[in-house]
Design a protein around this motif. Structure first.
Motif, PDB file in Angstrom:
ATOM      1  N   HIS A 260     -37.120   5.826  10.452  1.00 35.65           N
ATOM      2  CA  HIS A 260     -36.195   4.687  10.470  1.00 35.65           C
ATOM      3  C   HIS A 260     -36.803   3.469   9.782  1.00 35.65           C
ATOM      4  O   HIS A 260     -36.126   2.759   9.041  1.00 35.65           O
ATOM      5  CB  HIS A 260     -35.784   4.310  11.904  1.00 35.65           C
ATOM      6  CG  HIS A 260     -35.280   2.904  12.001  1.00 35.65           C
ATOM      7  ND1 HIS A 260     -35.982   1.884  12.592  1.00 35.65           N
ATOM      8  CD2 HIS A 260     -34.160   2.329  11.483  1.00 35.65           C
ATOM      9  CE1 HIS A 260     -35.309   0.754  12.455  1.00 35.65           C
ATOM     10  NE2 HIS A 260     -34.209   0.989  11.794  1.00 35.65           N
ATOM     11  N   LYS A 261     -38.091   3.225  10.019  1.00 31.81           N
ATOM     12  CA  LYS A 261     -38.732   2.055   9.410  1.00 31.81           C
ATOM     13  C   LYS A 261     -38.708   2.171   7.883  1.00 31.81           C
ATOM     14  O   LYS A 261     -38.504   1.188   7.178  1.00 31.81           O
ATOM     15  CB  LYS A 261     -40.175   1.914   9.897  1.00 31.81           C
ATOM     16  CG  LYS A 261     -40.332   1.796  11.392  1.00 31.81           C
ATOM     17  CD  LYS A 261     -39.628   0.556  11.944  1.00 31.81           C
ATOM     18  CE  LYS A 261     -39.687   0.504  13.461  1.00 31.81           C
ATOM     19  NZ  LYS A 261     -38.695   1.388  14.110  1.00 31.81           N
ATOM     20  N   GLY A 314     -31.937   4.240  18.771  1.00 32.06           N
ATOM     21  CA  GLY A 314     -31.368   2.978  18.280  1.00 32.06           C
ATOM     22  C   GLY A 314     -31.564   2.707  16.815  1.00 32.06           C
ATOM     23  O   GLY A 314     -30.621   2.370  16.107  1.00 32.06           O
ATOM     24  N   GLY A 315     -32.781   2.838  16.319  1.00 30.25           N
ATOM     25  CA  GLY A 315     -33.053   2.457  14.950  1.00 30.25           C
ATOM     26  C   GLY A 315     -32.265   3.270  13.951  1.00 30.25           C
ATOM     27  O   GLY A 315     -31.702   2.720  13.006  1.00 30.25           O
ATOM     28  N   MET A 316     -32.214   4.588  14.159  1.00 25.45           N
ATOM     29  CA  MET A 316     -31.492   5.423  13.193  1.00 25.45           C
ATOM     30  C   MET A 316     -30.013   5.045  13.165  1.00 25.45           C
ATOM     31  O   MET A 316     -29.412   4.950  12.097  1.00 25.45           O
ATOM     32  CB  MET A 316     -31.653   6.911  13.522  1.00 25.45           C
ATOM     33  CG  MET A 316     -33.017   7.468  13.179  1.00 25.45           C
ATOM     34  SD  MET A 316     -33.432   7.314  11.408  1.00 25.45           S
ATOM     35  CE  MET A 316     -32.457   8.642  10.701  1.00 25.45           C
ATOM     36  N   ASN A 317     -29.427   4.835  14.347  1.00 22.65           N
ATOM     37  CA  ASN A 317     -28.024   4.415  14.358  1.00 22.65           C
ATOM     38  C   ASN A 317     -27.835   3.169  13.522  1.00 22.65           C
ATOM     39  O   ASN A 317     -26.923   3.077  12.714  1.00 22.65           O
ATOM     40  CB  ASN A 317     -27.592   4.083  15.789  1.00 22.65           C
ATOM     41  CG  ASN A 317     -27.013   5.279  16.474  1.00 22.65           C
ATOM     42  OD1 ASN A 317     -26.287   6.036  15.868  1.00 22.65           O
ATOM     43  ND2 ASN A 317     -27.354   5.452  17.720  1.00 22.65           N
ATOM     44  N   LEU A 323     -26.027   1.603   6.205  1.00 26.71           N
ATOM     45  CA  LEU A 323     -25.906   2.388   4.985  1.00 26.71           C
ATOM     46  C   LEU A 323     -24.454   2.815   4.765  1.00 26.71           C
ATOM     47  O   LEU A 323     -23.946   2.773   3.648  1.00 26.71           O
ATOM     48  CB  LEU A 323     -26.813   3.616   5.081  1.00 26.71           C
ATOM     49  CG  LEU A 323     -26.939   4.481   3.844  1.00 26.71           C
ATOM     50  CD1 LEU A 323     -27.473   3.693   2.662  1.00 26.71           C
ATOM     51  CD2 LEU A 323     -27.836   5.676   4.133  1.00 26.71           C
ATOM     52  N   TYR A 324     -23.808   3.181   5.845  1.00 27.30           N
ATOM     53  CA  TYR A 324     -22.425   3.629   5.746  1.00 27.30           C
ATOM     54  C   TYR A 324     -21.526   2.493   5.253  1.00 27.30           C
ATOM     55  O   TYR A 324     -20.636   2.710   4.431  1.00 27.30           O
ATOM     56  CB  TYR A 324     -21.947   4.140   7.113  1.00 27.30           C
ATOM     57  CG  TYR A 324     -20.601   4.776   7.058  1.00 27.30           C
ATOM     58  CD1 TYR A 324     -20.412   6.013   6.445  1.00 27.30           C
ATOM     59  CD2 TYR A 324     -19.492   4.141   7.601  1.00 27.30           C
ATOM     60  CE1 TYR A 324     -19.161   6.607   6.386  1.00 27.30           C
ATOM     61  CE2 TYR A 324     -18.251   4.730   7.543  1.00 27.30           C
ATOM     62  CZ  TYR A 324     -18.090   5.956   6.934  1.00 27.30           C
ATOM     63  OH  TYR A 324     -16.857   6.539   6.870  1.00 27.30           O
ATOM     64  N   SER A 339     -22.086  12.416  15.156  1.00 29.43           N
ATOM     65  CA  SER A 339     -22.871  13.027  16.213  1.00 29.43           C
ATOM     66  C   SER A 339     -23.741  11.988  16.908  1.00 29.43           C
ATOM     67  O   SER A 339     -24.004  12.085  18.097  1.00 29.43           O
ATOM     68  CB  SER A 339     -23.719  14.172  15.667  1.00 29.43           C
ATOM     69  OG  SER A 339     -24.669  13.679  14.758  1.00 29.43           O
ATOM     70  N   LEU A 340     -24.175  10.990  16.174  1.00 29.99           N
ATOM     71  CA  LEU A 340     -24.939   9.920  16.821  1.00 29.99           C
ATOM     72  C   LEU A 340     -24.011   9.033  17.629  1.00 29.99           C
ATOM     73  O   LEU A 340     -24.319   8.592  18.722  1.00 29.99           O
ATOM     74  CB  LEU A 340     -25.651   9.063  15.765  1.00 29.99           C
ATOM     75  CG  LEU A 340     -26.814   9.721  15.039  1.00 29.99           C
ATOM     76  CD1 LEU A 340     -27.215   8.877  13.839  1.00 29.99           C
ATOM     77  CD2 LEU A 340     -27.988   9.897  15.973  1.00 29.99           C
TER      78      LEU A 340
END
Ligand SMILES: *[C@@H]1O[C@H](CO)[C@@H](O)[C@H](O)[C@H]1NC(C)=O
Length: 348
Positions: A260-261, A314-317, A323-324, A339-340
């Motif tokens: 994520h970072k 959290g970070g990936m979401n 990005l989306y 899925s998230l």
């Protein structure tokens, strides 16, 4: 118009504080186990497998525990709806509150007429980092602190930063790796490099320092070569095998936390620093990890995916939603978001 809003905001903060105080055990409450380092050490002990499973399936919240999610953050009620001009915005109350504070609600909110809202101007206004300059030699501490940060970032050497990425990609790696979390045997390596990309992008936007621009551009360029060498979109300073362990719910430090970072760092390089290469790189990473998630769900179950996310959500979401909104990419990508998203739907 401002006074009722302040009152509503204060009420929200009190509600949130009360909810937090009565909430169940959750990773957002700092304990010793909130430390990734302490957890990684614990996982290295014999018997860690059992400890980890208990932690994943018992102590943490899981997707069926809807009541717990609602306890954590109750949706704001009557006061806000009334303040938002009496419209029925229940589903989006938090967004309505935010937009109203920024003066972006149609009609200005609070029952004020559009004309008077426009005259009052927005309550909050975003200003680009590119449009603010602090005086590094002035009396205020902020300018001096900013220069200290800039000088620190300039101490960091691109070859050393990307050493483990190059080694991982099978490319020549001049110089020496850094230590600490970036050490070549540490499972979090690469993490700091992601933070560096974010920090450098924002520092460059805030100062226009050309030396820093050259450094961060060299890091992005080197990472691009590493991603190309991998050929799958994967970009990390550690092997993809860490994600195999993650998906099998076997001990591994925190691979998504680290990735994520890197994704956020690249996105900041695109959005804040305008690096034309970075968006494609982060999108390729998103596609790679979407593929991984799809495989987990096919091979195991969506519950397995949720269970593994108990560790690192959290970070990936956050970076994927950002990005989306920028790319509005393919069905493939929205599959990952979906899925998230399932896991958080009840919160909102
Ligand atoms: C960048 O900042 C450093 C530290 O303040 C300074 O020494 C250097 O001259 C700056 N580089 C440019 C090109 O302005």
């Amino acid at each position: 118009m401002a006074a009722p809003w302040r009152a509503a905001w204060a009420a929200v903060m009190v509600m949130a504080a009360a909810a937090a105080a009565s909430a169940k055990e959750c990773t957002n409450i700092p304990t010793q186990l909130s430390s990734h380092t302490v957890r990684a050490r614990l996982q290295a002990f014999p018997g860690a497998e059992e400890w980890r499973l208990r932690e994943l399936f018992h102590d943490h919240l899981n997707p069926t525990d809807e009541a717990a999610w609602m306890d954590l953050m109750p949706p704001p009620r009557g006061g806000l709806r009334a303040a938002a001009g009496g419209h029925d915005h229940e589903e989006f109350d938090w967004a309505v509150l935010y937009r109203s504070l920024k003066g972006q609600l149609p009609g200005g909110g609070g029952g004020a007429s559009p004309a008077s809202a426009a005259a009052a101007g927005p309550f909050l206004e975003e200003v680009s980092l590119h449009d603010v300059r602090l005086d590094p030699d002035g009396d205020a501490a902020y300018g001096r602190a900013q220069r200290t940060n800039l000088e620190y970032l300039l101490l960091l050497d691109p070859d050393r930063l990307v050493w483990s990425f190059r080694t991982q990609a099978g490319l020549p790696a001049p110089g020496e790796p850094y230590g600490g979390w970036e050490g070549p045997d540490v499972e979090l390596r690469g993490h700091f490099v992601g933070h560096y990309l974010s920090a450098a992008a924002k520092m460059w936007a805030s100062t226009g320092n050309a030396t820093l621009a050259g450094r961060m551009s060299a890091v992005v360029g080197a990472l691009r070569e590493c991603q190309r060498a991998a050929g799958t979109g994967y970009l990390s300073a550690f092997p993809a095998e860490f994600f195999d362990r993650f998906e099998a719910v076997r001990p591994v430090w925190a691979p998504y936390y680290t990735v994520h970072k890197i994704m956020q760092g690249l996105l900041d390089q695109h959005v804040v620093a305008g690096d034309g290469r970075a968006l494609g790189m982060v999108a390729a990473m998103a596609d790679y990890f979407a593929g991984r998630v799809r495989n987990v769900i096919r091979r195991y179950s969506v519950e397995r995916h949720w269970a593994s996310l108990n560790e690192e959500t959290g970070g990936m979401n956050d970076v994927l939603y950002q990005l989306y909104t920028i790319t509005v990419r393919s069905a493939f990508f929205s599959f990952l978001l979906e899925s998230l998203h399932q896991r958080f739907r009840s919160t909102f």
